[in-house]
Design an enzyme around this catalytic site. Structure first.
Site: not given
Length: 233
Positions: A95, A185, A187
């Site tokens: 990001c 993202h 994660e």
């Protein structure tokens, strides 16, 4: 000893930290299976950046800041990135980190003309993405969590677009042989994505919350990157 360095470029909401952890925690959890020693560098709090020689790989996290704000700690990361590229240190920007990589190498970053993208979305690999080692085991189209207002609007010279969707034609790219950026993202977990939708007060929150789902293929990107970093350990 070389370590896998997570460059923490900010922090999430205080309530989210208390309930679910922070950016670095989510990344560390996703790469834990690699067995690599991990070091978190909180540049947002003033920690110095490591030398490329100390890194078997580098991940730069997301942030609530904007790249175009040119904050001192952000400019420092941006200036440091080319040294990693020159030393062939595996790099993954997530990001904010994706945008920093783009601008550090001469690309253009700014507000996405379509506005903010938030929620669990579909992302498609380009022809180059289908054969890229970062996306090994990832389908041609996959779900990913996202929240961003700025994007890489123009790729650096020589960079290759790897993933896209209707909102963002550069959802991932590669620069050189071992530097990547992903706008989404990998994660994030389902609880994290739901926290962001709720915290942002998004007017379509009911619709967006209903679309949140697990994103194992997006998360595979972090596993793949850790495998790449292990080759440099």
């Amino acid at each position: 000893m070389k370590k896998l360095h997570i460059i923490k470029a900010g922090t999430t909401y205080a309530s989210t930290v208390q309930a679910l952890g922070d950016f670095d925690d989510w990344i560390a959890a996703a790469v834990a299976c690699s067995g690599l020693p991990v070091a978190v560098v909180d540049v947002f709090a003033g920690a110095p950046l490591p030398s490329p020689e100390a890194c078997c790989g580098v991940l730069v996290s997301g942030s609530h800041a904007m790249v175009t704000d040119n904050l001192p700690w952000s400019v420092a990361i941006e200036a440091w990135i080319p040294s990693l590229i020159e030393s062939a240190t595996p790099f993954l920007g997530i990001c904010y980190g994706h945008q920093l990589l783009g601008r550090a190498l001469g690309g253009q970053v700014g507000y996405n003309p379509l506005g903010r993208e938030i929620g669990t979305v579909l992302v498609s690999l380009t022809e180059d993405g289908l054969s890229d080692m970062l996306f090994r085991g990832v389908g041609a189209t996959f779900h990913a969590h996202t929240i961003h207002e700025q994007s890489v609007l123009e790729l650096p010279q020589g960079a290759v677009a790897l993933a896209r969707n209707p909102h963002d034609p550069v959802h991932a790219f590669r620069a050189g042989s071992c530097a990547w950026g992903v706008q989404f993202h990998p994660e994030y977990t389902v609880p994290v994505m739901k926290e962001y939708i709720a915290a942002e007060g998004e007017h379509r929150s009911g619709e967006l919350l209903g679309q949140v789902r697990e994103t194992p293929e997006a998360r595979q990107v972090l596993t793949n990157f850790a495998s790449i970093a292990r080759l440099h350990f």
